[in-house]
Design an enzyme around this catalytic site. Structure first.
Site, short mmCIF file in Angstrom:
data_model
loop_
_atom_site.label_atom_id
_atom_site.label_comp_id
_atom_site.label_asym_id
_atom_site.label_seq_id
_atom_site.Cartn_x
_atom_site.Cartn_y
_atom_site.Cartn_z
N ALA A 110 0.83 -1.21 0.00
CA ALA A 110 0.00 0.00 0.00
C ALA A 110 0.87 1.25 0.00
O ALA A 110 0.55 2.25 -0.66
CB ALA A 110 -0.93 -0.01 1.21
N ASP A 152 -5.11 -0.69 5.24
CA ASP A 152 -3.69 -0.40 4.96
C ASP A 152 -3.54 0.89 4.17
O ASP A 152 -2.80 1.80 4.57
CB ASP A 152 -3.06 -1.54 4.14
CG ASP A 152 -2.62 -2.70 5.01
OD1 ASP A 152 -3.13 -2.82 6.13
OD2 ASP A 152 -1.76 -3.48 4.55
O1 PMV Z 1 -1.26 -6.05 5.12
P1 PMV Z 1 -1.32 -6.77 6.43
O2 PMV Z 1 -0.60 -8.08 6.42
O3 PMV Z 1 -1.00 -5.90 7.58
O4 PMV Z 1 -2.83 -7.25 6.66
C1 PMV Z 1 -3.91 -6.43 6.48
C2 PMV Z 1 -4.93 -6.68 7.50
C3 PMV Z 1 -5.97 -7.74 7.23
O5 PMV Z 1 -7.02 -7.44 8.14
C4 PMV Z 1 -5.43 -9.12 7.52
C5 PMV Z 1 -6.49 -7.69 5.81
C6 PMV Z 1 -7.31 -6.45 5.49
O6 PMV Z 1 -7.55 -6.24 4.29
O7 PMV Z 1 -7.75 -5.73 6.38
#
Ligand code: PMV
Length: 334
Positions: A110, A152
């Site tokens: 992101a 994110d």
């Molecule tokens: O990008 P990460 O690994 O921090 O995960 C995002 C968080 C989740 O809740 C697992 C996925 C989401 O889209 O919110």
């Protein structure tokens, strides 16, 4: 044409990962110690109209036209060009660098999208505002994993602690609603140690596994998600009240719930145990899980903040001894 650069920070999810995909709230904060950078420069020597993407960490140095539609950097580039209605972009090189570890739950994907969209829109003469940047970065996240909550891209775009609930696609008449985004007021700063298991764990796989399990036993999983949601609401009150030590037990509760939805792993659990044994007030995995990072709360009585904090140093050392490949100390403020 001058060069344009933009940066975007990493992030950690404090509370509510995974459950947020199912409509529960979550809390996330930016991590300014790591960041992605995009630089767009005029493509001197490139054929007319050629947009080239260089990302040395991905071994990528390729014309946009040769990249598939679902390649995230290509998608962010095309979405930005389309959004601005630019029919013939000038020849340029987009160079992406990042100090955010990949596939570790720190939001590298992101952050790269946000930095790229900002730098490219400025280069093309129409710098997009945060809301537009966030919308485009969300589109790219959807390519990474089909059902992202959007947390994110949101925390990274706004670079502030956030309380977040995902939106429901579609117009209001069909039950759609926009995401709910509130800035989180951090009444008293608190310090976290972030530790990386070194296990690369793509978010898409973890989110997909949770979806399969949820489909097999919706009632059980919905119950766990709503318990996570209650933990998030309690954590928000604790942060806004300025009594951050109270986050410790809530982190432990959230971690136990994440274990129950099977997104922890022995390495994450070992780091959580090591942090608690070294004096952390609470600890949990952060992000998609099954690898990636965990976070540990440093007692606020330790007077200094940031990397100089001796309690943080002790917890970080214990995490390294327990197998963390990297640790980072960050102080959360408003
Ligand atoms: O990008 P990460 O690994 O921090 O995960 C995002 C968080 C989740 O809740 C697992 C996925 C989401 O889209 O919110």
């Amino acid at each position: 044409m001058p060069d344009y650069s933009a940066y975007a920070p990493g992030k950690v999810i404090l509370f509510g990962e995974h459950a947020v995909v199912y409509g529960q709230p979550a809390l996330a904060v930016p991590v300014q110690q790591v960041r992605a950078r995009a630089q767009v420069s005029a493509g001197l020597g490139l054929p007319s109209g050629m947009v080239r993407i260089d990302a040395p960490a991905l071994n990528l140095s390729t014309p946009l036209a040769d990249l598939p539609a679902d390649q995230p950097l290509a998608a962010a580039t095309r979405l930005t060009i389309d959004r601005l209605g630019v029919l013939h972009p000038p020849a340029c090189t987009i160079r992406i660098t990042s100090t955010i570890p990949l596939a570790a739950g720190l939001g590298s994907g992101a952050a790269v999208s946000v930095a790229l969209i900002r730098a490219l829109s400025a280069f093309l003469g129409h710098p997009l505002d945060n809301q537009a940047v966030n919308d485009l970065a969300f589109e790219v996240e959807r390519l990474h994993h089909g059902t992202p909550s959007g947390i994110d891209n949101t925390v990274i775009t706004y670079a502030k602690p956030v309380y977040f609930e995902k939106g429901i696609p579609g117009d209001a008449a069909a039950g759609g609603q926009p995401a709910r985004l509130e800035t989180l007021h951090v009444a008293a700063p608190f310090t976290l140690v972030i530790a990386d298991t070194g296990i690369s764990s793509p978010t898409a796989a973890a989110v997909g596994a949770v979806r399969t399990a949820w489909q097999a036993d919706r009632e059980h999983y919905d119950g766990l998600f709503s318990q996570i949601g209650e933990t998030v609401q309690s954590a928000r009150m604790v942060i806004e009240r300025g009594t951050p030590d109270g986050l410790g037990p809530l982190m432990n509760t959230n971690h136990a719930l994440l274990q129950q939805i099977a997104v922890s792993c022995p390495e994450l659990d070992a780091l959580v145990d090591a942090a608690l044994a070294a004096g952390a007030l609470g600890a949990k995995l952060s992000g998609g899980g099954r690898g990636g990072n965990m976070i540990a709360l440093v007692p606020s009585a330790s007077e200094q903040t940031g990397a100089q904090n001796p309690a943080a140093g002790r917890i970080a050392a214990a995490l390294q001894a327990a197998g963390a490949v990297n640790t980072l100390v960050t102080t959360v403020t408003s």
